[in-house]
Design a protein around this motif. Sequence first.
Motif, PDB file in Angstrom:
ATOM      1  N   VAL A 267       0.738  -1.391  -0.167  1.00 24.52           N
ATOM      2  CA  VAL A 267      -0.093  -0.017   0.012  1.00 24.52           C
ATOM      3  C   VAL A 267       0.814   1.144  -0.145  1.00 24.52           C
ATOM      4  O   VAL A 267       0.615   2.328  -0.721  1.00 24.52           O
ATOM      5  CB  VAL A 267      -1.066   0.057   1.109  1.00 24.52           C
ATOM      6  N   GLN A 268       1.899   1.430   0.907  1.00 24.09           N
ATOM      7  CA  GLN A 268       2.681   2.507   1.026  1.00 24.09           C
ATOM      8  C   GLN A 268       3.429   2.685  -0.051  1.00 24.09           C
ATOM      9  O   GLN A 268       3.630   3.685  -0.986  1.00 24.09           O
ATOM     10  CB  GLN A 268       3.712   2.165   2.240  1.00 24.09           C
ATOM     11  N   LYS A 269       4.070   1.679  -0.876  1.00 26.55           N
ATOM     12  CA  LYS A 269       5.031   1.720  -1.977  1.00 26.55           C
ATOM     13  C   LYS A 269       4.140   2.018  -3.339  1.00 26.55           C
ATOM     14  O   LYS A 269       4.276   2.815  -3.943  1.00 26.55           O
ATOM     15  CB  LYS A 269       5.691   0.448  -2.089  1.00 26.55           C
ATOM     16  N   HIS A 270       2.965   1.249  -3.818  1.00 23.93           N
ATOM     17  CA  HIS A 270       2.355   1.368  -4.654  1.00 23.93           C
ATOM     18  C   HIS A 270       1.158   2.246  -4.834  1.00 23.93           C
ATOM     19  O   HIS A 270       0.810   2.677  -5.709  1.00 23.93           O
ATOM     20  CB  HIS A 270       1.744  -0.019  -5.299  1.00 23.93           C
ATOM     21  N   LEU A 271       0.619   2.584  -3.690  1.00 23.55           N
ATOM     22  CA  LEU A 271      -0.830   3.567  -3.572  1.00 23.55           C
ATOM     23  C   LEU A 271      -0.275   4.770  -3.225  1.00 23.55           C
ATOM     24  O   LEU A 271      -0.206   5.941  -3.955  1.00 23.55           O
ATOM     25  CB  LEU A 271      -1.795   2.905  -2.789  1.00 23.55           C
ATOM     26  N   VAL A 272       0.578   4.951  -2.033  1.00 21.90           N
ATOM     27  CA  VAL A 272       0.828   6.452  -1.390  1.00 21.90           C
ATOM     28  C   VAL A 272       2.076   6.973  -2.417  1.00 21.90           C
ATOM     29  O   VAL A 272       1.922   7.879  -2.683  1.00 21.90           O
ATOM     30  CB  VAL A 272       1.170   6.095   0.245  1.00 21.90           C
ATOM     31  N   ASN A 273       3.241   6.154  -2.421  1.00 19.91           N
ATOM     32  CA  ASN A 273       4.344   6.942  -2.977  1.00 19.91           C
ATOM     33  C   ASN A 273       4.270   6.999  -4.362  1.00 19.91           C
ATOM     34  O   ASN A 273       4.579   8.067  -4.906  1.00 19.91           O
ATOM     35  CB  ASN A 273       5.712   6.137  -2.538  1.00 19.91           C
TER      36      ASN A 273
ATOM     37  N   VAL B 297       1.444   6.942  -6.370  1.00 22.28           N
ATOM     38  CA  VAL B 297       0.132   7.719  -7.113  1.00 22.28           C
ATOM     39  C   VAL B 297      -0.197   8.715  -6.204  1.00 22.28           C
ATOM     40  O   VAL B 297      -0.298   9.805  -6.672  1.00 22.28           O
ATOM     41  CB  VAL B 297      -0.701   6.552  -7.231  1.00 22.28           C
ATOM     42  N   LEU B 298      -0.842   8.731  -4.938  1.00 23.08           N
ATOM     43  CA  LEU B 298      -1.417   9.627  -4.309  1.00 23.08           C
ATOM     44  C   LEU B 298      -0.457  10.939  -3.898  1.00 23.08           C
ATOM     45  O   LEU B 298      -1.024  12.016  -3.942  1.00 23.08           O
ATOM     46  CB  LEU B 298      -1.755   9.199  -2.747  1.00 23.08           C
TER      47      LEU B 298
ATOM     48  N   VAL C 197     -14.403  13.358  -2.771  1.00 16.73           N
ATOM     49  CA  VAL C 197     -13.596  12.330  -2.659  1.00 16.73           C
ATOM     50  C   VAL C 197     -13.731  11.375  -3.676  1.00 16.73           C
ATOM     51  O   VAL C 197     -12.739  10.697  -4.266  1.00 16.73           O
ATOM     52  CB  VAL C 197     -14.327  11.496  -1.407  1.00 16.73           C
ATOM     53  N   LEU C 198     -14.990  11.183  -4.557  1.00 13.83           N
ATOM     54  CA  LEU C 198     -15.059  10.464  -5.566  1.00 13.83           C
ATOM     55  C   LEU C 198     -14.049  10.671  -6.908  1.00 13.83           C
ATOM     56  O   LEU C 198     -13.486  10.034  -7.369  1.00 13.83           O
ATOM     57  CB  LEU C 198     -16.422  10.521  -6.173  1.00 13.83           C
ATOM     58  N   ALA C 199     -13.914  12.086  -6.948  1.00 21.85           N
ATOM     59  CA  ALA C 199     -12.939  12.610  -7.990  1.00 21.85           C
ATOM     60  C   ALA C 199     -11.590  12.338  -7.658  1.00 21.85           C
ATOM     61  O   ALA C 199     -10.780  11.822  -8.826  1.00 21.85           O
ATOM     62  CB  ALA C 199     -13.154  14.091  -8.126  1.00 21.85           C
ATOM     63  N   ALA C 200     -11.031  12.285  -6.473  1.00 25.43           N
ATOM     64  CA  ALA C 200      -9.856  12.009  -6.115  1.00 25.43           C
ATOM     65  C   ALA C 200      -9.712  10.464  -6.224  1.00 25.43           C
ATOM     66  O   ALA C 200      -8.411   9.881  -6.766  1.00 25.43           O
ATOM     67  CB  ALA C 200      -9.742  12.213  -4.536  1.00 25.43           C
ATOM     68  N   ALA C 201     -10.548   9.496  -5.873  1.00 23.61           N
ATOM     69  CA  ALA C 201     -10.750   8.058  -5.958  1.00 23.61           C
ATOM     70  C   ALA C 201     -10.451   7.840  -7.530  1.00 23.61           C
ATOM     71  O   ALA C 201      -9.756   7.069  -7.666  1.00 23.61           O
ATOM     72  CB  ALA C 201     -11.861   7.777  -5.564  1.00 23.61           C
ATOM     73  N   VAL C 202     -11.338   8.574  -8.377  1.00 20.90           N
ATOM     74  CA  VAL C 202     -11.184   8.043  -9.767  1.00 20.90           C
ATOM     75  C   VAL C 202      -9.765   8.585 -10.350  1.00 20.90           C
ATOM     76  O   VAL C 202      -9.171   7.876 -11.201  1.00 20.90           O
ATOM     77  CB  VAL C 202     -12.370   8.852 -10.720  1.00 20.90           C
ATOM     78  N   GLU C 203      -9.083   9.620  -9.835  1.00 20.88           N
ATOM     79  CA  GLU C 203      -7.954  10.132 -10.176  1.00 20.88           C
ATOM     80  C   GLU C 203      -6.909   9.124  -9.739  1.00 20.88           C
ATOM     81  O   GLU C 203      -5.733   8.867 -10.505  1.00 20.88           O
ATOM     82  CB  GLU C 203      -7.457  11.503  -9.656  1.00 20.88           C
ATOM     83  N   THR C 204      -7.165   8.464  -8.632  1.00 24.78           N
ATOM     84  CA  THR C 204      -6.260   7.528  -8.169  1.00 24.78           C
ATOM     85  C   THR C 204      -6.242   6.268  -8.909  1.00 24.78           C
ATOM     86  O   THR C 204      -5.038   5.524  -9.155  1.00 24.78           O
ATOM     87  CB  THR C 204      -6.627   7.253  -6.629  1.00 24.78           C
ATOM     88  N   ILE C 205      -7.413   5.786  -9.289  1.00 23.40           N
ATOM     89  CA  ILE C 205      -7.462   4.724 -10.267  1.00 23.40           C
ATOM     90  C   ILE C 205      -6.728   4.935 -11.598  1.00 23.40           C
ATOM     91  O   ILE C 205      -6.052   4.024 -12.090  1.00 23.40           O
ATOM     92  CB  ILE C 205      -8.822   4.425 -10.603  1.00 23.40           C
ATOM     93  N   ILE C 206      -6.727   6.069 -11.924  1.00 24.85           N
ATOM     94  CA  ILE C 206      -6.086   6.378 -13.271  1.00 24.85           C
ATOM     95  C   ILE C 206      -4.657   6.322 -13.189  1.00 24.85           C
ATOM     96  O   ILE C 206      -3.674   5.780 -13.904  1.00 24.85           O
ATOM     97  CB  ILE C 206      -6.357   7.769 -13.833  1.00 24.85           C
ATOM     98  N   GLY C 207      -4.203   6.997 -11.881  1.00 26.44           N
ATOM     99  CA  GLY C 207      -2.745   6.900 -11.439  1.00 26.44           C
ATOM    100  C   GLY C 207      -2.249   5.500 -11.338  1.00 26.44           C
ATOM    101  O   GLY C 207      -1.182   5.242 -11.601  1.00 26.44           O
ATOM    102  N   LEU C 208      -3.039   4.606 -10.697  1.00 27.76           N
ATOM    103  CA  LEU C 208      -2.677   2.928 -10.575  1.00 27.76           C
ATOM    104  C   LEU C 208      -2.512   2.505 -11.976  1.00 27.76           C
ATOM    105  O   LEU C 208      -1.476   1.600 -12.050  1.00 27.76           O
ATOM    106  CB  LEU C 208      -3.667   2.327  -9.602  1.00 27.76           C
ATOM    107  N   LEU C 209      -3.704   2.734 -12.993  1.00 30.34           N
ATOM    108  CA  LEU C 209      -3.407   2.114 -14.220  1.00 30.34           C
ATOM    109  C   LEU C 209      -1.869   2.735 -14.785  1.00 30.34           C
ATOM    110  O   LEU C 209      -1.325   1.945 -15.395  1.00 30.34           O
ATOM    111  CB  LEU C 209      -4.388   2.355 -15.092  1.00 30.34           C
TER     112      LEU C 209
END
Length: 355
Positions: free
Chosen positions: A242-248, A250-251, A314-326
């Motif tokens: 989570v810290q490596k692949h989501l926080v660092n 993307v977020l 929150v939804l807008a940030a979540a969608v942007e997060t999914i795009i970043g994860l892709l």
Amino acid sequence: MARRVFVHVGAPKTGSTFVQNVLWRNREALLRTGVLLPGGAAAQDQAMTDLREVSWRDPAATWTWDRLAAEARQWPGDVIISNEALGGATPAQAARAVASFAAAEVHVVVAGRDLWRTFPSFWQQSVRSRQSWQFETFVGMVERGEFETFWEMHTPVRMLRKWGDLVPPGRRHLVTVPPAGTAPWVLWRRFAGVFGIADGVCELPAPAPNESLGSAQVEVLRRVNQALGERYPHRVPYQKVVQKHLVNAVLRKQADQTRFGVGADRTGWVLDLAEEQIKELEEYACQVAGDLEELRPAAVTPLPTPDELSQDEVLAAAVETIIGLLGHADALSQPQPAALSTRVKNKVKRVLRPR
């Protein structure tokens, strides 16, 4: 036997990462001046988890506090141990740590930051360590006296009483964190002065970008933590995934990092707490690097809390997060330059190998 041992015990979110980066990047230069950083950054962290006997200690950890202390005792010069989570030790654990350096001259180093900045940074760090409570829940618990861990690990008064009382007043050090916007070398010089490191010994890295998450980003992470259940428990599994692949990855890279903080309804409470803290420190015998006035919040501007975000935000940030994860997943699927270079080198070796 070590001459002096400096134990920097916290608090988190007081520039400790920057100070530690300077120390470890200049480890060889410090050795040449007679200053040892025993083990390594990971070793000191593992030793902290052993000393504190935490439930989330990595089962694969090999460094214990006794092993770290033994290496420190064997060094004839000065020793620096720095881990901001040491402040969470119990009084008995702190006493054990200080006693483990035998007859060396032990110095305790604590850093303090004003409470107006400390409350939001503590909460964010807790979420980045897998907590899922809301900001209001956290602050309310502190206000009602239901969360003593905050005071134990994030206020210099408590840490000095727990650790500093174990050594003479001349060996107790409080480093105050300068106001926001101050050049990072100011904080480093304060720590260096305590450690006895002369100017010019250490090369300072370029200032790193702010690692804080914005209001929407930390709220997305909080909700992810809430939904994870038993998956990726704190500490190592969570850090690796989570810290490596989501926080660092993307977020932290999202453009809209809206600041958040303590609400207007608690401004007076925080200012009163700050005054109490300053008064207690004025009466406590220790060496101050900086100025106690810096613990009085400046430019107190109430900010919205993440709890006040709308569902659309929150939804807008979540969608942007999914795009970043892709994008992150796509980058990971591409051939890595280092791996490609290794393959090329191996082919060259086979071609040039004598027949």
